[in-house]
Enzyme design. Structure first.
Site, short mmCIF file in Angstrom:
data_model
loop_
_atom_site.label_atom_id
_atom_site.label_comp_id
_atom_site.label_asym_id
_atom_site.label_seq_id
_atom_site.Cartn_x
_atom_site.Cartn_y
_atom_site.Cartn_z
N ASP A 58 14.15 -35.14 -7.71
CA ASP A 58 14.07 -33.84 -7.09
C ASP A 58 15.48 -33.49 -6.66
OD1 ASP A 58 13.01 -31.66 -5.73
OD2 ASP A 58 13.00 -32.79 -3.87
N LYS A 59 15.74 -32.22 -6.39
CA LYS A 59 17.08 -31.89 -5.94
C LYS A 59 17.18 -31.77 -4.43
CE LYS A 59 18.85 -27.84 -5.60
NZ LYS A 59 19.53 -27.86 -4.30
N PHE A 91 17.76 -8.20 1.61
CA PHE A 91 18.05 -8.94 0.39
C PHE A 91 16.86 -8.89 -0.55
CE2 PHE A 91 17.87 -12.77 -2.12
CZ PHE A 91 19.17 -12.91 -2.55
N LYS A 151 26.96 -8.64 2.61
CA LYS A 151 27.28 -9.93 2.02
C LYS A 151 26.40 -10.14 0.80
CE LYS A 151 24.02 -12.73 4.65
NZ LYS A 151 23.80 -13.74 5.66
N THR A 162 13.70 -29.52 -10.31
CA THR A 162 13.80 -28.86 -9.02
C THR A 162 13.09 -27.52 -9.01
OG1 THR A 162 15.35 -27.92 -7.45
CG2 THR A 162 16.06 -27.98 -9.72
N GLY A 163 12.68 -27.12 -7.86
CA GLY A 163 12.06 -25.81 -7.71
C GLY A 163 13.11 -24.73 -7.53
N ASP A 164 14.36 -25.15 -7.45
CA ASP A 164 15.43 -24.20 -7.20
C ASP A 164 15.74 -23.34 -8.40
OD1 ASP A 164 16.82 -23.79 -4.81
OD2 ASP A 164 17.22 -25.95 -4.76
N ARG A 224 13.18 -24.37 -11.30
CA ARG A 224 12.04 -23.51 -11.09
C ARG A 224 10.75 -24.14 -11.58
NH1 ARG A 224 12.16 -20.65 -7.64
NH2 ARG A 224 13.72 -19.09 -7.23
N ASP A 243 6.82 -33.20 -4.58
CA ASP A 243 7.18 -34.27 -5.52
C ASP A 243 6.07 -35.31 -5.65
OD1 ASP A 243 9.78 -33.16 -5.69
OD2 ASP A 243 10.25 -34.11 -3.79
#
Lengths: 1194, 340
Positions: free
Chosen positions: A395-396, A540, A563, A678-680, A791, A821
């Protein structure tokens, strides 16, 4: 909570579940599970029968039970029953004790959970109840930071509008807060009498394990209200930022989603286990073969010789026919030779693994001081598999990274801050020892914050306008919420750790975000309290990739602070700042190259009139029903143009855990492939890939697969594949035909020298995992040095692991820290959970847990390697020993009329495996080390034999049994020769059976002991004790059971009286023993010497090196340094989700007292819709299924 | 074996004091594993490795030790005079042992071996009248327990051997054969006992029956000597110690040496008188009579000597071969080819 199978009761298989509040009688009709959980297997009364039954189901134990039965038949019993029952009982008892201890701990943990306190509404007041007494339909009160007792329907809370915040770390590993909201109709029930009268009935789905879905209906006061996931708090969540809330229990205990999700931990077996089972079957077959040969021999003997010998040895009635006698002899030999399948093998293996597990638990080098966590082997049966791992799935977030964002560098107005230089202007590497900037003058500072470059705080103190504006921006432009626990103790609750890091940075540099109302933001700027009017938040989202706030400062100026992603901000910059943009952009690349997450900041002054006009448009757009989002986006776009004045960029370090790049490099050298799942987002994942050296710039190609359809994905995979093939074909002179190449992938794999990496997106992965593509994916992935899947859902993580496990036949290891996980951890051969962080789900589901990713290196390369090495040597020796021991009977069969007469004393047979030879080999199996831990880590190549299964496989088994057979042959025939005509010194005959038995037994014990001595690489004091002690014990027992005393008590059980003393006092006997020992050991010694001398393995070389170095003793240390060579320019990395902007401006989440009565029209107009939006979004966030990537597609 | 003791080097990284100088109480609660050599797998250890410097000398040493031993054994064994059936005289002044040998006789057959009752032979009264079932079918005879029961006892060797020396004037002189001292001490004094002491054996064995094949009951085995009668008759004891292999010899009598200078069996003609009782032809067996002297290593046994010489030579030869191989293909382990 331990994992445990939950069998859904037949009652609940029906479609709907009816739960009525405050009506225990009604709910009792359905016999729903109560809130007690039970993960233990036995209680005091059921332990003995169930455990015994389970144990006897094991093949080995059943086999010995059968043997025992056979031995009770006098006609075939060639060995007395105690030879089997003693070891069998020993094995059963040891296993039972172990099972009992395990279960005891489960009982204890169950009890601890079941006895937690909760407040239940009953009899008109709140009563303290234990968790286990909470029932479905009860209304319970939860307080801040409490674990949710069961799956409950949120009724009301202390917060306005029935909102409450929860953290779901235990469930899905995400630590950001999620919002849940009660139905409006119930949200004002916040008083006990009203709650008592609440009698709503919930009709919902039966218990299931979907964490992100819930459908039900509340029937109350003749109306129906739909219920969904946003109204339910699941067991395992923690209530945050909410003083209290009330809820009604819908699912309790084992029926909660958490428990339903636990699933059965499928019993993992190691490949050695499987091999051992196969080998045991082979040995069985071999045993039967020997039995048949000897049985046939018996038939022939009986019909040819025995027939004539009947004057002295008449046949009993049963043995009237030679064939039948042969049949009986077959069984007798099965009993006699049963020790080739040694019962003590299984129990010894268990003992070894337990010992190895303890060594893992005890390892100080895997202890993490900060979290006070030691490594823990939660499963004690997998250790040697740790030495064979080929694929690591990691996992990350929280695993490779700390999930802590740290503001580390910035560039303000073309000047770079954050690096430390020494007096020679050389960049200094930042370590723990580097002095950090002292923020103690700031009473509101966060003590955890560290920054090393003093020049930035100097600049703040010098009131550098740009720097001040920079921090002001950071302090204003965000959606962070604030909790002031006590005066000056500020706790920021942010959507994403990035935001928190930025606001915290501003705080420490003297721009403290102090308070927020819907209208205002109060800062404490360099000690002065300044209040800004918040005019708008331009929140955002994934398309905009930026957020802005519009504020009016005390001077009355209106400013827009913005930003966002560098590219997005750069596009909107005023052309006047081109020069600055160049420098900044350079800095940006530099930061990104170091693996930092970058953001660009800018602001503009707004003209009062311009703003008024724009505001009107905005208000108008907010009221529009159709396309509101789009129209707002256009308006936002309009006002965010022409940013200028100050251009800065910040770099946030997504802090890698300590030692991650080194660990990855080291594992790579050990030929372990690392896949990051990873889910990122893609960018974030790649960024981390670069910063932890998984991806490198010198790689030939990084393939990115992000197609949305099956076809696209297929095409991308194919082209990547072709790319590799064409390149390498060019590399190897392109002689092979393309079809050949594809046909022989495994061979081809070896020849790929170029380095590739594959990055694949979750939605593409969904397609790639379909049956028609999975092979292409797998082949491609295996050609790549690094694979990153981003993802991905927890389910997909498990699927990827499963894919590799199924088709590659390689040992897989999954490592992760979050509940997302868990599926992958359970699927992989070995699951490793990082503990010490907040969620414990992963650690609880894992086989091994420790605090830091870097310990993986030690777990695999040191403990895994040693375990594998020890286990293999142990097995080899064990089989050798038992063959040498048992096959003597086979040879003897040819000289005793195939009568199944044993060579040895029965007591010797009973004790040989469990007393005389068990400890030395256990000592070797526990303590042996071929090379030191230091060298194991230094030469990762030493790990490779494990992956290739070289130390114990069928060939090795064959060799060691052959050695055993050879030893038994020599053992028997040397003694045969010697005893053929032997007399004692006093002339009495000496070729009798008992003397023969004692001599051959003594030789055997000495030979196998010498052999274990030669096989032991690492003689600790314990080994000495075991080895010499075993020999001593042999002689002590030998003389004891052949003593006059014991014969006097049991004359018929100890017939060997006096044999040892008359036998071992003979010089010739010792000469025979010496001869046997030399003859049996020397060939093996010569062979292993030749092997080491002519074909030394890496292990041999390192051992040699180790020894010669130890003689010289230069304590050189040479820790591998990993260079980060990346110059990669990171894309936008802003792991942000849509914020709480709307929530803040609406003021709905603020205490009524603090909300200012003056509301801007925009907010009022929003308010009808904001709640829906918020909930929709927060649900998206909390989803851990496919919806995740739909909702948040890059 | 090349070796050296070492305590593995301390790990510098973690051995420092706790970060915050933790109080003793906190340290006690910490889960930090103990820093003991055992738990950290740093026990001092001897780590032998196979090198040419250790293995090759071992081979030579084995060779150099074994060959002389072998030669010694071989010579000794050859010096032992052993004569089968037709005895040639010897000038040896030591005792001469007289054996009978049987071949193709399976005293080691399982059913044969277990067909005895050690309790009965130990003088146990209950076992005397109710022997173990293992003795079947030689357990009961005519309703009376057989003493001694079982197949071993039943097949007791019952030939009688007598040896005569024919001196120069043709007279037959009986050579005195000692029949005591042929059994192991423990057998004679511990393992075998007559029920109720050695006196009045007839009464002690009342109610038992003689083994089927026997001509006389057990208490008549040697009526002349109460110390050699019944279960403690040495011929019987020797027979009861079953042989390991189907071809075996058992000590029958001892011919005591006369004086230091006189040969035990002076040269001359001898006559062996065998009263043939024991049937061996039926099972294709052979009977032998052996006269033998004894040395420090026991009886004549050329096997050991030859085996030692052979093994010693092989080891020596192996040592030479390995030495050559080692020098010719010198792939000495050097660190140069270790990938770092």
């Amino acid at each position: 909570m331990n994992a445990k199978a939950v069998v859904v009761d037949g009652v609940f298989k029906k479609k709907e579940r009816h739960v009525k509040a405050n009506a225990r009688d009604f709910n009792d009709k359905f016999s729903y599970a109560d809130n007690r959980i039970k993960t233990s297997k036995y209680d005091i009364f059921t332990f003995l029968p169930i455990n015994l039954f389970e144990q006897l189901q094991r093949v080995a134990n059943a086999y010995f039970l059968v043997l025992l039965t056979l031995q009770l038949i006098p006609e075939i019993s060639s060995l007395s029953w105690f030879t089997t029952i003693v070891p069998l009982v020993l094995v059963l008892v040891i296993t039972a004790v172990k099972d009992a201890t395990d279960d005891y701990f489960r009982h204890k943990s169950d009890q601890q959970v079941n006895n937690r306190q909760s407040q239940v509404l009953s009899g008109g007041s709140l009563q303290n109840e234990k968790w286990m007494n909470v029932r479905v339909g009860d209304i319970i009160k939860l307080e801040n930071n409490q674990f949710v007792t069961a799956d409950i329907l949120l009724l009301c809370s202390s917060e306005p509008n029935g909102l409450c915040y929860i953290e779901t770390a235990e469930l899905d590993g995400e630590t950001n807060l999620k919002v849940r909201q009660a139905l409006t109709i119930t949200s004002d029930l916040g008083d006990i009498s009203k709650l008592m009268d609440f009698d709503g009935e919930v009709v919902c789905e039966p218990p299931n394990n979907k964490l992100d879905k819930f459908t039900g209906t509340l029937y109350w006061r003749d109306s129906k209200y739909p219920l969904d996931n946003g109204k339910v708090l699941l067991r395992g969540c923690v209530l945050r930022n909410t003083e209290w809330c009330f809820g009604m229990v819908i699912f309790a205990g084992l029926q909660t989603k958490l428990m339903q999700n636990c699933g059965r931990t499928n019993f993992k077996r190691t490949s050695i286990d499987k091999l051992m089972n196969t080998l045991v079957l082979w040995i069985f077959a071999f045993l039967i073969c020997m039995g048949v040969i000897l049985g046939m021999g018996n038939t022939i003997w009986e019909s040819r010789i025995g027939r004539n010998f009947q004057a002295f040895l008449p046949l009993s009635e049963l043995q009237s026919s030679a064939v039948f006698s042969g049949f009986l002899t077959f069984w007798s030999y099965i009993i006699n030779l049963n020790t080739v399948v040694p019962i003590s093998l299984y129990v010894s293996v268990e003992v070894l693994r337990l010992g190895h597990s303890y060594f893992i638990n005890w390892d100080r080098k895997m202890y993490h001081r900060q979290t006070d966590t030691a490594a823990e082997a939660r499963t004690t049966t997998l250790n040697e598999e740790l030495g064979q791992v080929e694929f690591v799935f990691s996992d990350k977030t929280g695993t490779l990274t700390q999930n802590i964002m740290v503001f580390s560098k910035c560039s303000i107005n073309g000047r770079k801050y954050g690096d430390v230089y020494d007096e020679f202007d050389q960049k200094v590497e930042i370590t723990d020892k580097t002095a950090c900037v002292d923020f103690s003058s700031n009473p509101l500072c966060d003590r955890g914050f560290k920054f090393y470059d003093g020049s930035l705080s100097e600049a703040v103190k010098l009131e550098d306008a740009a720097v001040q504006e920079f921090f002001r921006l950071l302090a204003l432009c965000h959606t962070v919420m604030l909790e002031e626990k006590s005066e000056g103790l500020l706790v920021y609750q942010a959507q994403s750790p990035d935001e928190e890091a930025l606001v915290t940075a501003a705080r420490n540099f003297g721009f403290v975000f102090r308070a927020r109302t819907p209208e205002t933001i109060t800062l404490c700027e360099m000690g002065r309290t300044v209040t800004y009017h918040l005019l708008a938040i331009l929140d955002f989202n994934n398309v905009r990739k930026r957020m802005s706030v519009i504020v009016r400062n005390p001077q009355g100026q209106i400013k827009l602070y913005s930003k966002g992603a560098d590219t997005v901000i750069f596009e909107r910059l005023d052309p006047s700042s081109d020069d600055l943009m160049c420098t900044t952009s350079e800095h940006l690349s530099e930061f990104a190259g170091e693996g930092l997450r970058t953001l660009a900041l800018a602001y503009r002054d707004l003209d009062e009139n311009h703003f008024e006009v724009w505001m009107k448009k905005l208000l108008f757009a907010s009221t529009v029903i159709e396309n509101r989002e789009d129209q707002l986006a256009v308006l936002y776009e309009e006002i965010e143009q022409g940013l200028k004045e100050m251009l800065t960029t910040t770099a946030i370090e997504d802090k890698l855990q300590e030692g991650v790049p080194e660990t990855i490099a080291c594992l790579n050298l050990a030929d372990i492939k690392i896949w990051v799942l990873t889910g990122d987002k893609l960018e974030t994942a790649m960024n981390i890939g670069y910063s932890c050296n998984l991806l490198r710039d010198d790689m030939n190609e990084v393939f990115v697969v992000s197609g949305h359809t099956l076809l696209e994905v297929q095409q991308q995979l194919r082209s990547a594949m072709e790319h590799i093939h064409s390149l390498s074909r060019a590399g190897i002179a392109g002689d092979a035909d393309k079809s050949d190449m594809f046909a022989d992938d495994s061979a081809f794999e070896e020849t790929v020298i170029a380095e590739y990496a594959l990055v694949i997106n979750g939605h593409s992965l969904a397609h790639a995992l379909e049956p028609q593509l999975e092979h292409v994916l797998l082949d491609l992935a295996c050609l790549c040095k690094a694979v990153i899947c981003c993802r991905v859902t927890p389910m997909q993580k498990a699927q990827v692991v499963e894919l590799v496990k199924r088709h590659r036949g390689a040992v897989t290891l999954a490592i992760g820290d979050g509940a997302n996980d868990v599926s992958m951890i359970k699927t992989a051969h070995i699951g490793v959970g990082l503990s010490g962080q907040e969620g414990m789900q992963a650690a609880l589901a894992s086989d091994y847990s420790f605090a830091q990713f870097r310990y993986l290196q030690r777990l695999l390369l040191v403990h895994g390697r040693w375990s594998y090495f020890r286990m293999c040597h142990f097995l080899r020796y064990f089989f050798y020993k038992n063959f040498a021991f048992t096959l003597v009977h086979f040879w003897y069969g040819f000289f005793c009329g195939f009568s199944a007469q044993t060579v040895y004393d029965q007591w010797f047979i009973t004790l040989f495996n469990i007393v005389y030879t068990s400890l030395p080999v256990l000592g070797m199996g526990l303590f042996d080390q071929d090379v030191s831990d230091h060298n194991s880590l230094r030469y990762p190549g030493l790990y490779k034999p494990g992956q290739r299964n070289l130390l114990f496989n069928k060939r090795q088994f064959f060799l060691c049994t052959l050695q055993g057979m050879g030893t038994s042959f020599l053992l028997f025939f040397i003694h045969y020769g010697a005893f053929f005509a032997m007399a004692r010194e006093d002339g009495s005959h000496f070729s009798d059976q008992q003397a023969f038995a004692v001599t051959i037994a003594t030789s055997l014990v000495i030979v196998v002991t010498v052999q274990i001595g030669l096989d032991t690489h690492y003689w600790t004091a314990v080994n000495h004790l075991f080895i010499w002690g075993s020999v001593a014990v042999y002689f002590v027992i030998l003389f004891a059971i052949q003593s006059n005393g014991i014969f006097g008590i049991f004359p018929s059980h100890f017939p060997f009286i006096g044999t040892a003393s008359s036998c071992l006092s003979e010089k010739s006997v010792w000469l025979v023993i010496l001869l046997t020992t030399v003859v049996c050991v020397v060939p093996g010694l010569a062979v292993s010497f030749l092997r080491v001398d002519l074909f030394p393995t890496l292990t041999d070389k390192v051992r040699h090196l180790q020894q010669s170095r130890r003689r010289k003793r230069p304590p050189e240390r040479n820790p591998r340094r990993v260079r980060r060579t990346s110059s990669h320019r990171s894309a936008y990395a802003f792991s942000h989700q849509q914020g709480y902007g709307e929530l803040i401006t609406s003021g709905k989440n603020m205490r009524t007292g603090t909300v200012s009565p003056a509301r801007s029209p925009a907010r009022t107009q929003h308010s009808s819709n904001w709640m829906e939006n918020i909930l929709k979004r927060s649900n998206e966030v909390s989803c851990i299924s496919d919806e995740q990537h739909k909702a948040a597609t890059v | 074996m090349a070796s050296s003791y070492n305590a593995k080097e301390e790990d510098g990284h973690h051995s420092g004091a706790p970060a915050h100088g933790g109080a003793a109480a906190a340290a006690a609660k910490s889960k930090k594993p103990d820093n003991t050599a055992f738990k950290q797998q740093r026990l001092p250890a001897w780590q032998p490795i196979l090198t040419a410097g250790t293995v090759l000398p071992a081979f030579f040493v084995i060779g150099l030790i074994f060959i002389p031993i072998g030669i010694g054994l071989f010579v000794t064994s050859n010096n032992i005079r052993e004569f089968e059936v037709t005895a040639t005289p010897t000038r040896d002044t030591s005792n001469v042992f007289m054996y009978y040998g049987l071949s193709n006789f399976y005293q080691n057959h399982r059913r044969y071996v277990k067909s005895r009752d050690d309790s009965q032979l130990y003088g146990d009264r209950s076992a005397l009248t109710n022997p173990s079932k293992e003795c079947e079918p030689y357990r009961m005879s005519d309703g009376q327990a057989i003493a001694p029961c079982g197949a071993i006892a039943n097949s007791l060797f019952n030939d009688t051997l007598e040896l005569y020396h024919i001196d120069s004037n043709g007279t037959r002189n009986t050579i005195p054969l000692v029949k005591k001292g042929i059994a192991w001490w423990t057998d004679k004094h511990v393992k075998f006992r007559n029920p109720g002491g050695n006196n009045n054996l007839t009464a002690a064995f009342r109610g038992t029956s003689k083994p089927v094949n026997w001509r006389k009951p057990v208490y008549d085995l040697d009526p002349s000597d109460p110390d050699n009668n019944g279960f403690i008759n040495e011929d019987f004891i020797v027979w009861m110690r079953t042989a390991a292999l189907p071809t075996f010899r058992k000590l029958y009598r001892i011919i005591q040496k006369k004086a230091v200078t006189t040969p035990t069996l002076p040269s001359g003609r001898y006559v062996l008188n065998i009263s043939y009782n024991y049937p061996v032809l039926s099972f294709d067996g052979r009977k032998r009579m052996i006269l033998s002297t004894i040395s420090w290593m026991g009886g004549k046994n050329p096997f050991l000597g030859i085996a030692y010489i052979t093994v010693g030579s092989i080891c020596f030869f192996l040592g030479v071969v390995l030495l050559i191989i080692h020098h010719k293909y010198d792939t000495r382990n050097n660190s140069a080819d270790i990938p770092n």
